[in-house]
Write a protein that holds these residues in place. Structure first.
Motif, short mmCIF file in Angstrom:
data_model
loop_
_atom_site.label_atom_id
_atom_site.label_comp_id
_atom_site.label_asym_id
_atom_site.label_seq_id
_atom_site.Cartn_x
_atom_site.Cartn_y
_atom_site.Cartn_z
N PHE A 229 0.82 -1.21 0.00
CA PHE A 229 0.00 0.00 0.00
C PHE A 229 0.86 1.27 0.00
CE2 PHE A 229 -2.98 -2.87 2.53
CZ PHE A 229 -3.62 -3.31 1.38
N ASP B 97 -9.34 6.35 10.08
CA ASP B 97 -7.95 5.91 10.12
C ASP B 97 -7.04 7.07 10.55
OD1 ASP B 97 -5.54 4.56 9.69
OD2 ASP B 97 -5.54 5.03 7.55
N ARG C 59 -3.70 -0.07 13.78
CA ARG C 59 -3.04 -0.73 12.65
C ARG C 59 -4.03 -1.60 11.87
NH1 ARG C 59 0.41 1.17 10.06
NH2 ARG C 59 1.05 -0.87 9.26
N THR C 60 -4.92 -2.29 12.58
CA THR C 60 -5.92 -3.11 11.89
C THR C 60 -6.83 -2.24 11.03
OG1 THR C 60 -5.87 -4.70 13.70
CG2 THR C 60 -7.73 -4.82 12.18
N HIS D 146 -6.12 0.67 9.76
CA HIS D 146 -5.33 1.19 8.64
C HIS D 146 -5.24 0.16 7.51
CE1 HIS D 146 -2.23 3.44 6.52
NE2 HIS D 146 -1.52 2.31 6.46
N LEU D 147 -4.90 -1.07 7.86
CA LEU D 147 -4.74 -2.11 6.83
C LEU D 147 -6.08 -2.46 6.18
CD1 LEU D 147 -2.17 -4.40 8.66
CD2 LEU D 147 -1.73 -2.88 6.72
N TRP E 234 -7.09 0.51 3.80
CA TRP E 234 -6.33 0.65 2.56
C TRP E 234 -6.48 -0.56 1.65
CZ3 TRP E 234 -4.90 4.86 0.30
CH2 TRP E 234 -4.90 6.02 1.06
N SER E 235 -6.77 -1.72 2.22
CA SER E 235 -7.11 -2.87 1.37
C SER E 235 -8.39 -2.57 0.59
CB SER E 235 -7.30 -4.12 2.22
OG SER E 235 -7.76 -5.20 1.44
#
Length: 312
Positions: free
Chosen positions: A3, A186, A228-229, A231-232, A235-236
């Motif tokens: 990403f 986020d 962090r979860t 964010h990921l 962006w996924s």
């Protein structure tokens, strides 16, 4: 999955951070363009979240219109009326578009007064669609509604309201609205985590920094995992939207995480700040207010869980 942002979007992120810090009132005119792509928009919305400055019209209006080739004047604000009473983000609108006019009720419409156009989900004789409505049209009655942030929001009573056109894009509108809320969340949670990290690293109790206490370290670690979860997952979803791939499940997962975890994570940060977190001269309360509005804007935790179960 990588990403990492390209150089253009890294520059956009830096510019957006400067604008939201130094001149947030100019964010729309400076950062938003009618032909903005998904990833660039999400970069801007993440920085809006970091600054606790909502910019919802970007995901609610500019992006869906650009993706369907509908032009709006440069600098125009656009919004969407996604919710109906007892039916958030409805996929089967009770609001109808027949005989050239719209009738129905919408709630939770941000920035409806003064918008150039409102995207209104409707039911036509052919099924669900999105109508483009001028909020200054006869038959549109906006009623102010309270928000946690104080940002303008309205319910709309629509009686024989003329509309410009309809287009088949309701599912896409919902996905973009959710992705935009997730990107904003986020940025907001990342900013809250950084505020809290600095606080517990420098605030001392019994001659020791708060961060050295095991209970404090465990709680901020939990917030880090949530951030962090989010964010990921965000962006996924955004990457798949940008690539034109099936993003429904990814968007629903990210939105569910926002609805379930955003407010508890910020409440933990409030707790770690102690009384300082409630000080109106300290920025933490602005993020908490934004988080409450974001969770409500996507339908709440129960609604997001039901949507996630349905999509899977």
């Amino acid at each position: 999955m990588d990403f990492t942002l390209d150089d253009t979007r890294v520059t956009l992120r830096e510019v957006a951070a400067d604008v939201f810090r130094d001149a947030p009132e100019a964010a729309w005119s400076t950062l938003v363009t009618p032909d903005m792509d998904v990833l660039s928009a999400m970069v801007v919305l993440t920085e809006a979240g970091r600054a606790a400055t909502p910019l919802s019209g970007l995901a609610l209006g500019v992006l869906p219109l650009a993706r369907h080739g509908i032009e709006v004047p440069d600098g125009s604000r656009v919004t969407a009326a996604l919710h109906e009473p007892s039916d958030p983000m409805t996929s089967r609108p009770r609001t109808t578009a027949r005989g050239g006019v719209i009738n129905g009720v919408k709630i939770g419409v941000p920035d409806a007064v003064g918008a150039y156009r409102i995207l209104v989900p409707v039911t036509t004789d052919e099924g669900a669609a999105v109508a483009l409505v001028d909020p200054a049209s006869p038959g549109v009655t906006p009623n102010p509604a309270p928000t946690s942030t104080g940002n303008p929001e309205f319910s709309l009573h629509l009686v024989d309201v003329p509309y410009e056109r309809t287009f088949d894009g309701l599912a896409d509108l919902h996905r973009l609205a959710l992705a935009g809320a997730c990107a904003t969340a986020d940025g907001a949670l990342a900013a809250v985590l950084e505020l809290t990290r600095k606080h517990v690293a420098t605030r001392e109790q019994f001659g020791r920094p708060l961060a050295t206490f095991q209970a404090v370290a465990q709680q901020i670690a939990d917030v880090y995992i949530s951030a962090r979860t989010l964010h990921l997952a965000t962006w996924s979803a955004c990457w798949r939207l940008a690539e034109g791939l099936d993003a429904e499940s990814d968007v629903d997962i990210a939105a569910h995480w926002v609805a379930e975890e955003l407010l508890p994570a910020i409440r933990t940060c409030h707790h770690l700040h102690g009384g300082l977190g409630l000080d109106v001269t300290y920025p933490l309360h602005r993020y908490y207010s934004l988080a409450k509005d974001l969770v409500r804007s996507i339908g709440g935790a129960r609604h997001r869980l039901e949507a996630l179960c349905t999509s899977n």
